[in-house]
Design an enzyme around this catalytic site. Sequence first.
Site, short mmCIF file in Angstrom:
data_model
loop_
_atom_site.label_atom_id
_atom_site.label_comp_id
_atom_site.label_asym_id
_atom_site.label_seq_id
_atom_site.Cartn_x
_atom_site.Cartn_y
_atom_site.Cartn_z
N CYS A 155 18.06 52.80 -28.84
CA CYS A 155 16.87 52.14 -28.30
C CYS A 155 16.84 52.40 -26.80
O CYS A 155 17.84 52.85 -26.23
CB CYS A 155 16.87 50.64 -28.62
SG CYS A 155 18.09 49.66 -27.73
N HIS A 165 15.58 41.62 -23.82
CA HIS A 165 16.67 42.03 -22.95
C HIS A 165 16.16 42.97 -21.88
O HIS A 165 15.12 43.62 -22.04
CB HIS A 165 17.79 42.70 -23.74
CG HIS A 165 17.35 43.80 -24.63
ND1 HIS A 165 16.91 43.59 -25.91
CD2 HIS A 165 17.26 45.15 -24.43
CE1 HIS A 165 16.58 44.73 -26.47
NE2 HIS A 165 16.78 45.71 -25.58
#
Length: 456
Positions: free
Chosen positions: A191, A67
């Site tokens: 994250c 991503h």
Amino acid sequence: MKINELLLVDGIALNETAASKDAAIDKLIGLLDKEGCISDKAAFKEGILARESHTSTAIGGGIAIPHAKVDAVKKAGIAAMTVPSGVDYQAPDHKPSDLFFMIAAPVSGSDLHLQALQRLAALLMVPGFKEKLMGAKDKQEFLQLITEQEAEKFPKESAEQAHADKTVPETAPKEQSPESSKYRVLAVTACPTGIAHTFMAAENLEQKGKQMGIPVKVETNGADGTKNELTPEEIAACDGIIIAADKDVETSRFDGKPVLFTSVTAGINKGEELIQSVVDGKVPVYHSTGAKADVSSDLSNDSIGHQIYKQLMNGVSHMLPFVTGGGILIALAFLIDSANGITGGPNFGSTTAVAKFFKTVGGFAFNMMLPVLSGYIAMAIADRPGLAVGFVGGILAMNGSTFVDPAGGKISAGFLGALLSGFIGGYLVRFLQKAFKKLPKSLDGIKPVLLYPLIG
């Protein structure tokens, strides 16, 4: 927003082959391009590879979720691909990945898409769901399986509720009664992009807690901010805290409590082990020193490069809103002048009162990017005591100040100068924190408000 609003039939490829990780990435980017999600495939790939250089987005169990959140994304979207033969994606379990979801997230704009991305992360943690997807006969069945599983996992939410409550992540636990709200284990997940792994780790820890009969509450530090925040009462009453994160998070609130530092990937794959360690009392008590604790990976210390990466990303993530907001306001100023027939000149963008207002405000916001970058890099290194030193260093870099010419103004040190001032200021304050440990405790109150900023 639901998953099938971001994942379209054109964005699905089944029973593909890919000779390498890079080949799999290229095929997924091609699917997102078909969906009209990205404006520059090369720039988007740079963002994907930058995220992969931090840690692989393969989470184990045959699943990988590459991503990126970059300017090359025109609109949020998801691409999905199955590769039965598998691809070596450097997964933590060292097994090939055969189910891929690539997520494209825009840098600015509405955060509605984040809800769907968080839902996808939660669905992939449902036992047996991955096998169903791998067995899909065609694209329509693949998409239908996701739609049905989403409806099953989130049965009470209608489309209207999703729009009305667009900032609440679906992985947050339901409200509990006072009697059942005593969580034995607390956790924080994060994250670098805050899109997928943050919520997959949260979902796994909550599921494992339920299976073990241990109440677990997870705070997520996602792209849409901190959600399901831990309260002082919960922190005081819990047995311990798990920090499953690949970026710095606020830890001073956990002073005096057992805290287990690990990676977000461990939160996804080792939830039961982590919870059991806390419950068994095998976690050391954390004592805050005023600096952010280093987040470890797989229960070992980060490399120096990994730490520097996280510190840099902390500065960049706080800087971006100033860049995008200020840049848009300046562009509006040019647009207003252009609409009034003005096409150039030294005062272009400020010849009308409205245009001048937008350009002035936009300029102020844009100029703040260097102090913010420097300040938050320093804060990532030395926590709040480093913030003031980093901000001042960023302003000096912006103005081009030197010992010979303190007023500056001739040549700005620019982005590179702000980077250096952030790192130098942060590590200087961290050195001061260690050096001042021997001072009397009666001076603890003046260290962060006088000694650190003054000497720094």
